[in-house]
Scaffold this active site. Structure first.
Site, PDB file in Angstrom:
ATOM      1  CE  LYS A   9     -57.284  10.007 -46.260  1.00  0.00           C
ATOM      2  NZ  LYS A   9     -58.024   9.810 -47.500  1.00  0.00           N
ATOM      3  NE  ARG A  58     -49.351  14.752 -50.048  1.00  0.00           N
ATOM      4  CZ  ARG A  58     -49.175  15.033 -51.323  1.00  0.00           C
ATOM      5  NH1 ARG A  58     -48.297  15.939 -51.684  1.00  0.00           N
ATOM      6  NH2 ARG A  58     -49.848  14.389 -52.255  1.00  0.00           N
ATOM      7  CG  ASP A  72     -53.564   4.951 -57.364  1.00  0.00           C
ATOM      8  OD1 ASP A  72     -53.421   3.726 -57.316  1.00  0.00           O
ATOM      9  OD2 ASP A  72     -52.624   5.746 -57.507  1.00  0.00           O
ATOM     10  CD  GLU A  88     -61.001  11.128 -48.603  1.00  0.00           C
ATOM     11  OE1 GLU A  88     -61.053  12.274 -49.060  1.00  0.00           O
ATOM     12  OE2 GLU A  88     -59.968  10.616 -48.156  1.00  0.00           O
ATOM     13  CG  HIS A 134     -53.012   2.427 -53.409  1.00  0.00           C
ATOM     14  ND1 HIS A 134     -52.486   1.532 -52.505  1.00  0.00           N
ATOM     15  CD2 HIS A 134     -52.876   3.662 -52.849  1.00  0.00           C
ATOM     16  CE1 HIS A 134     -52.036   2.199 -51.454  1.00  0.00           C
ATOM     17  NE2 HIS A 134     -52.262   3.486 -51.635  1.00  0.00           N
ATOM     18  CG  HIS A 191     -47.764   8.417 -44.785  1.00  0.00           C
ATOM     19  ND1 HIS A 191     -48.312   7.269 -45.306  1.00  0.00           N
ATOM     20  CD2 HIS A 191     -48.286   9.440 -45.506  1.00  0.00           C
ATOM     21  CE1 HIS A 191     -49.140   7.581 -46.293  1.00  0.00           C
ATOM     22  NE2 HIS A 191     -49.144   8.892 -46.430  1.00  0.00           N
TER      23      HIS A 191
END
Length: 764
Positions: free
Chosen positions: A121, A524, A608, A614, A650, A703
């Site tokens: 991030k 994305r 999750d 972040e 997660h 990804h």
């Protein structure tokens, strides 16, 4: 005197996600490179046109995947694994970004491509960047062609261009030394590359260059502070004027460092550092431009223009032409244009401003400063009406929600028994093998799923037909998982458009745009919901879908939820109350859903918290407060269940070493994390911390289109077992599979299941 207006960066995806669709068509081999390049050129031209009222317009902020990866290629810092590839540079660029470029071409290497660059991030945003890689032998060979091509396009369009680059100290700070070398040892090699780049821009007629150094809003060790002094002493005679741009937070102890640097201008994020404006003006060198970020570049609420003018007018009187104004940071983090939002509730729409509207606010402020408020009286009156309407709206506050918050007590966030006791009960109930296999929750969002959803929203099919279509997709997901031999199944989330938006749509206190897309990484895009009021859950949100899936199998079925911290951090949030209060409201809503799932017979529930890290403040001194309320919110959401119910969580691409104790304090029975791109390096956190619960280190990089081999997964899991007892390890991908195709997912999961069987058998 006129105030200079400028912008730090503009959304690159296009108002209708043109870049996303062009990228994906190119990667699939469905369109030639020329079409992709043309789309990029058209978007840049359009976006420059939308910024033409500004005095200076950013150039170089456009990227086909990521601006940090762009900087790596501009500096000639390519990972060794792609240096031998030939062909168009754009394809090498995509190899680093995602492991391969197009679906065709026989590129060779591991898994049909190469190992993609690590992704994490960008500071405390939901934007992901490709981490620069360094080693002792790293050399920098500048290639300014990308930036020069965009500059030439802008100059031909008559744009007053201000090239944007990532500063050298930030570039080193956000990268990773692959062999443990000291990144600052590379600074003497890096600075000549920057000097050459700046000299090249000067030769092309550039006056100002924006040099982004957001690392300055974090605590810096003495050697990194010294690096700033060395860097800008070296670059001060480069032939261009340097605007040093900081954002996302205050400078604090770095303020004196910044004002001592030999730069021609300093940008301060006045949304987050308003109280530093006076000190900046007092200590900056005479003649230094002071750029103030006066409009929030990360949220979508209208700016209170009169309130800004109240403090900005005296600043303008002091600075005169030295004052520049801009958004606080790049507008990359907000949607492009509010104008197309015709279905959004008109009252809430009147409270909002997207990128184009934020630039209009900048221009109104500049006109007011230059000509007086009377010159923009109509604009100020309309703005005041919108601000007052939001402040006084009865839709914002809900007394019942406030009463529920008051009933939270010390026991709300605690399980009845410690983990060891719970684990024994759960093992007896679930009867899972060693190295149990599962996925993170979502399966491919196929064309059929997207078509059914769009038809339902448009009224082309009724609710009963939509229900049948989604049940068919859930049935397929269950059958495929059983055929693969996975141990714990998921329903596949066919009915969900996005892991946050889906829940927000069913909660009171949220509103939704139709085209408010924001780039997360590459192609994305996400459409963050708009949290405008107090949160409550009118009815169950997931129970029917998950119990239907559970009825199709005898294997354990995981209930899939998004946690309160992630819903908060991936929304456009209220700015009229503390984030902690909104998070607790979300926690109570998710707690109700957790308990309903448990009552419906679901034995495993995953909540999750992909965005936990972040949300950390950029300064460590503020971490304890954030982690306190964030972890408590998760525990309140999760911990009302019986000991026999297994709670999973997660987390996505994050470094965990520095917050591992807080992650342990969440007390989830199982945590799954990303480790595939880092080659299990993220598990270094467990070398010095005895994490007590179960862990699923991600072994399949979702990804990337590359298919992992059984041997690759076994190797990764054996690395994990060196740090974590094997009887506490799970085997899973590193994230959900919605962005992949079934053709990619099935062989990858087959490799994963085969690897788990090899591990159980103890085969070398």
């Amino acid at each position: 005197m006129a105030t200079t207006t400028h912008n730090l960066g503009f959304p690159r995806i296009g108002a209708r996600r043109e870049l996303k669709f062009a990228l994906e068509a190119y990667w699939k081999g469905l369109c030639p490179r020329e079409d992709l390049l043309r789309t990029g050129s058209e978007l840049r031209a359009r976006h420059w046109g939308e910024q033409q009222a500004l005095d200076l317009v950013p150039v170089g902020d456009f990227a086909f995947y990521d601006q940090v990866l762009d900087m790596s290629f501009t500096l000639g810092n390519l990972p060794a694994r792609v240096r031998d590839f030939h062909g168009h540079p754009l394809d090498n660029y995509f190899r680093v970004a995602r492991g391969r470029s197009q679906a065709t071409g026989g590129e060779g290497g591991c898994c049909g491509g190469v190992t993609a660059g690590e992704m994490t991030k960008w500071f405390d945003t939901n934007y992901h960047y490709i981490v620069p890689e360094f080693d002792t032998d790293t050399r920098f060979e500048p290639d300014p062609s990308r930036l020069l091509e965009q500059l030439a396009e802008a100059q031909a369009q008559g744009v007053r261009a201000k090239p944007v680059i990532i500063g050298p100290v930030t570039y080193l700070a956000i990268g990773k030394a692959k062999d443990g070398c000291d990144r600052l040892d590379l600074l003497p090699r890096l600075l000549p590359a920057y000097a050459e780049l700046l000299a090249t821009l000067a030769a092309r007629g550039v006056e100002w260059v924006q040099v982004d150094e957001p690392i300055l809003v974090t605590e810096l060790a003495p050697e990194w502070r010294d690096a700033f002094t060395r860097t800008y002493e070296t670059l001060k005679d480069s032939g261009v004027k340097l605007l040093l741009a900081t954002y996302f937070g205050p400078l604090r102890e770095n303020l004196d460092l910044v004002t001592a640097l030999p730069v021609h201008g300093i940008h301060l994020d006045a949304i987050n550092a308003r109280d530093e404006v006076d000190a900046l003006i007092r200590t900056a060198p005479a003649g230094c431009v002071i750029s103030l970020g006066v409009v929030n570049g990360r949220n979508i609420w209208k700016t209170d223009l009169e309130a800004v003018l109240d403090w900005l007018e005296p600043v303008a009187a002091r600075l005169g032409e030295r004052l520049w104004i801009a958004p606080s940071c790049s507008l990359l983090h907000v949607p492009v244009d509010l104008e197309g939002e015709r279905k959004l509730d008109p009252e809430i729409r009147s409270w909002l401003a997207f990128a184009i509207q934020k630039l209009a606010e900048i221009n109104v402020l500049a006109q007011a400063l230059a000509q007086g408020r009377a010159a923009v009286a109509d604009e100020l009156a309309a703005n005041r009406a919108a601000i007052d309407a939001r402040r006084n709206s009865r839709r914002v506050n809900n007394p019942a929600v406030q009463a529920a918050l008051a009933h939270i007590d010390a026991g709300s966030g605690h399980r009845r028994s410690p983990f060891a006791a719970r684990a024994a009960l759960q093992a007896a109930r679930l009867d899972l093998p060693r190295f149990p296999t599962t996925t993170i929750g979502s399966f491919p969002q196929t064309r059929e799923i997207r078509l059914a959803r769009s038809q339902f929203k448009a009224g082309g099919i009724d609710e009963a037909a939509y229900l049948l279509a989604m049940q068919a997709e859930i049935g397929r997901a269950v059958r495929e998982q059983e055929a693969l031999g996975l141990d714990v199944l998921v329903h596949g989330e066919a009915e969900r458009n996005d892991m946050v938006e889906y829940f927000g749509e069913q909660l009171e206190g949220y509103a939704f745009s139709q085209g408010g897309w924001v780039q997360s990484y590459g192609s994305r895009c996400v459409k963050p919901p708009i949290l405008f009021g107090d949160i409550s859950r009118p009815k169950p949100m997931t129970v029917d879908w998950i119990t239907y899936a559970a009825s199709l199998t005898d294997k354990p079925m995981k209930g899939m939820l998004t946690g309160p911290v992630t819903i908060l951090n991936w929304s456009f949030v209220r700015d009229d109350q503390p984030r902690s209060a909104s998070c607790l409201q979300l926690a109570l809503a998710i707690r109700e859903e957790v308990l309903d799932l448990e009552r419906a017979g679901i034995r495993i529930i995953q909540i999750d918290e992909a965005a936990l890290r972040e949300g950390l403040p950029l300064r460590r001194a503020q971490w304890a407060d954030y982690l306190g309320w964030a972890v408590e919110s998760f525990r309140i959401a999760a911990n009302g269940v019986a000991d026999e119910t297994q709670i999973h969580t997660h987390m996505c691409y994050s470094e965990f070493n520095d917050i591992i104790a807080s992650i342990a304090d969440m007390d989830a029975d199982v945590i799954t994390i990303e480790t595939s791109r880092s080659d299990m390096e993220l598990l270094d956190a467990f070398d010095d911390f005895a994490y007590p619960n179960q862990i699923g280190p991600g072994v399949y990089d979702i990804h990337s289109p590359n298919i992992p081999t059984q041997g690759h997964i076994v190797k990764l899991m054996r690395k994990a077992a060196e740090r974590i007892p094997a009887d506490r390890l799970w085997v899973n991908p590193d994230c959900g599979l919605k962005t992949r195709t079934w053709e990619e997912v099935l062989p990858a999961l087959a490799s994963m299941v085969a690897a788990a069987r090899t591990l159980r058998a103890g085969v070398p």
